[in-house]
Scaffold this active site. Structure first.
Site, short mmCIF file in Angstrom:
data_model
loop_
_atom_site.label_atom_id
_atom_site.label_comp_id
_atom_site.label_asym_id
_atom_site.label_seq_id
_atom_site.Cartn_x
_atom_site.Cartn_y
_atom_site.Cartn_z
N ARG A 21 0.90 -1.24 0.06
CA ARG A 21 -0.06 -0.03 0.01
C ARG A 21 1.04 1.41 0.19
NH1 ARG A 21 -3.54 -2.75 -1.37
NH2 ARG A 21 -5.56 -2.97 -0.62
N GLU A 57 -1.84 7.91 -4.64
CA GLU A 57 -2.43 7.47 -5.95
C GLU A 57 -3.78 7.50 -6.13
OE1 GLU A 57 -1.05 3.29 -5.00
OE2 GLU A 57 -3.32 2.70 -5.41
N HIS A 70 -0.73 0.39 -9.73
CA HIS A 70 -1.46 -0.52 -8.70
C HIS A 70 -2.01 -1.70 -9.46
CE1 HIS A 70 -3.74 -0.87 -4.50
NE2 HIS A 70 -3.67 -1.99 -5.16
N1 LIG Z 1 -0.77 -4.29 -5.16
C1 LIG Z 1 -1.60 -4.92 -5.23
O1 LIG Z 1 -2.30 -5.21 -6.18
C2 LIG Z 1 -2.02 -5.96 -3.86
C3 LIG Z 1 -2.64 -6.96 -4.09
C4 LIG Z 1 -3.19 -7.54 -2.89
C5 LIG Z 1 -2.70 -7.19 -1.72
N2 LIG Z 1 -1.93 -6.06 -1.73
C6 LIG Z 1 -1.38 -5.82 -0.39
O2 LIG Z 1 -0.57 -6.53 0.14
C7 LIG Z 1 -0.73 -6.75 1.65
C8 LIG Z 1 -0.01 -7.94 2.04
O3 LIG Z 1 -0.80 -9.04 1.43
P1 LIG Z 1 -0.88 -10.58 2.12
O4 LIG Z 1 -1.88 -11.41 1.13
O5 LIG Z 1 0.73 -11.01 2.28
O6 LIG Z 1 -1.47 -10.27 3.67
P2 LIG Z 1 -1.02 -11.18 4.94
O7 LIG Z 1 -2.23 -10.61 5.78
O8 LIG Z 1 -1.31 -12.37 4.51
O9 LIG Z 1 0.21 -10.69 5.52
C9 LIG Z 1 0.48 -9.58 5.80
C10 LIG Z 1 1.34 -9.69 7.03
O10 LIG Z 1 1.75 -8.58 7.62
C11 LIG Z 1 2.16 -8.94 9.03
N3 LIG Z 1 2.23 -7.53 9.69
C12 LIG Z 1 1.29 -6.58 10.12
N4 LIG Z 1 1.79 -5.52 10.81
C13 LIG Z 1 2.94 -5.66 10.73
C14 LIG Z 1 4.20 -4.83 11.21
N5 LIG Z 1 4.03 -3.71 12.05
N6 LIG Z 1 5.42 -5.39 10.92
C15 LIG Z 1 5.94 -6.65 10.39
N7 LIG Z 1 4.57 -7.56 9.82
C16 LIG Z 1 3.44 -6.98 10.18
C17 LIG Z 1 1.07 -9.70 9.57
O11 LIG Z 1 1.57 -10.44 10.55
C18 LIG Z 1 1.05 -10.81 8.34
O12 LIG Z 1 1.63 -11.76 8.35
C19 LIG Z 1 -2.17 -6.50 1.75
O13 LIG Z 1 -2.54 -5.82 2.99
C20 LIG Z 1 -2.46 -5.65 0.85
O14 LIG Z 1 -2.49 -4.17 1.24
C21 LIG Z 1 -1.50 -5.42 -2.65
#
Ligand SMILES: NC(=O)c1ccc[n+]([C@@H]2O[C@H](COP(=O)([O-])OP(=O)(O)OC[C@H]3O[C@@H](n4cnc5c(N)ncnc54)[C@H](O)[C@@H]3O)[C@@H](O)[C@H]2O)c1
Length: 326
Positions: free
Chosen positions: A237, A266, A286
């Site tokens: 994000r 964005e 994105h």
């Molecule tokens: N660019 C895109 O098109 C797109 C698409 C899907 C998801 N995303 C983003 O990718 C992110 C990650 O997705 P995911 O499927 O891996 O999610 P997920 O929930 O499986 O993993 C997120 C991880 O972040 C960890 N976390 C939370 N706060 C933290 C901190 N302060 N320090 C360290 N770790 C921390 C959590 O413990 C979790 O393991 C989503 O939150 C979303 O915003 C972007």
């Protein structure tokens, strides 16, 4: 008849929503595709909805109060920062997401950006097109097996990305206080603190959700703690990376190169945005989530979730499950 309303269907312009229409019809559920851009439009379309599908429309407590029948909101994605989770919980509303539908796509996109930065493909392409056939242009190239990749967050996307990176021989470390040591071991990834990660990684890649504690997690201070010439990737994000600090880092050379699929502020349509003055930068709009297969999974999983909820089941993809005591 139960009613499902997709609030902002115009934000998925290529979709025909056949998965939702077909599956909901099979279960005798009304399916409304709305194109709401204002709260008034949302209230008009969804005040009697039992379940709402949402892509980017911001949903807070005040809006939920105008949607008294709404039992659940299904976000068309993994991140759910457009919805106020506490407001949902306080009103007993289930918030669902699609935790796995595009994990492969985002991990692949992040890998593509890492390869691009390390091999300078976009940089070379820009220069050769301009008539500059110079193999030595830009920063030094290192083998992936000589580099350490640091994953900030070790959830689904980071875990798959770690597998891809390890195929190239890259050493992978990660910081995620909420993930057990055994998971790190399973993936052959070293669990370290965030400070250690910043100090050790040649490439820092962001995979945490945007929450108050991750806003500007990559900022002037944390960049100062990184290696000179670090590469930064963000496919999570935009606001997790302070864009001003990143631009400063790119200009000073502290940050050698960056790959961003998401950018603070964005969408960026200003051709004079300060980002574009940074040469060693690759930006995509994105789009990491996107593929034909992901899109099919997205619509199918929203439809399946809506059917489950409106048939009295408790699907497993409820974000506020614990808070609701489910
Ligand atoms: N660019 C895109 O098109 C797109 C698409 C899907 C998801 N995303 C983003 O990718 C992110 C990650 O997705 P995911 O499927 O891996 O999610 P997920 O929930 O499986 O993993 C997120 C991880 O972040 C960890 N976390 C939370 N706060 C933290 C901190 N302060 N320090 C360290 N770790 C921390 C959590 O413990 C979790 O393991 C989503 O939150 C979303 O915003 C972007």
């Amino acid at each position: 008849m139960k009613k499902f309303v997709m609030l902002d269907s115009h934000t998925l312009p290529d979709a025909d929503f056949h998965q939702e229409k077909e599956l909901l019809a099979e279960h005798n559920i009304e399916c409304v595709l709305a194109k709401c851009k204002t709260e008034e439009e949302v209230i008009a379309c969804a005040q009697d909805a039992d379940c709402i599908g949402d892509n980017y429309f911001r949903i807070d407590g005040a809006l939920l109060d105008k949607l008294p029948n709404c039992k659940a909101i299904i976000r068309y994605g993994i991140g759910y920062d457009v919805v106020d989770v506490d407001a949902c919980t306080q009103r007993g509303v289930w918030l669902c997401n699609l935790p796995e539908y595009c994990v492969t796509d985002v991990a692949t996109h992040t890998m593509a950006m890492m390869l691009d930065l390390v091999r300078k493909t976009t940089l070379f392409d820009r220069h050769t097109r301009a008539g500059d056939w110079d193999v030595g242009y830009g920063y030094e190239v290192h083998r992936l097996e000589a580099l350490t990749l640091g994953l900030v967050g070790f959830g689904n996307i980071a875990r798959l990305f770690s597998k891809y990176a390890k195929v190239f021989g890259t050493r992978v470390v990660a910081s995620d206080p909420f993930v057990a040591q055994e998971i790190f071991q399973e993936y052959g990834v070293e669990k370290i603190s965030l400070e250690e990660l910043f100090a050790k990684a040649d490439i820092v890649s962001v995979h945490v959700p945007i929450i108050p504690s991750t806003h500007h997690l990559i900022c002037r201070e944390t960049i100062a703690g990184m290696k000179d010439g670090v590469m930064i990737l963000n496919t999570s994000r935009g606001p997790i990376v302070d864009i001003k600090a990143l631009i400063e880092g790119l200009h000073s050379g502290k940050v050698c190169a960056a790959g961003l699929d998401v950018v603070e502020g964005e969408p960026i349509s200003d051709p004079h945005h300060p980002l574009w003055a940074c040469e060693n930068l690759v930006v995509t709009p994105h789009t990491a989530y996107n593929s034909v297969e992901a899109s099919d999974a997205q619509h199918t999983q929203v439809a399946e979730t809506a059917v489950a909820i409106l048939s009295g089941q408790t699907p497993r993809n409820i974000v506020n499950r614990k808070q609701l005591g489910l």
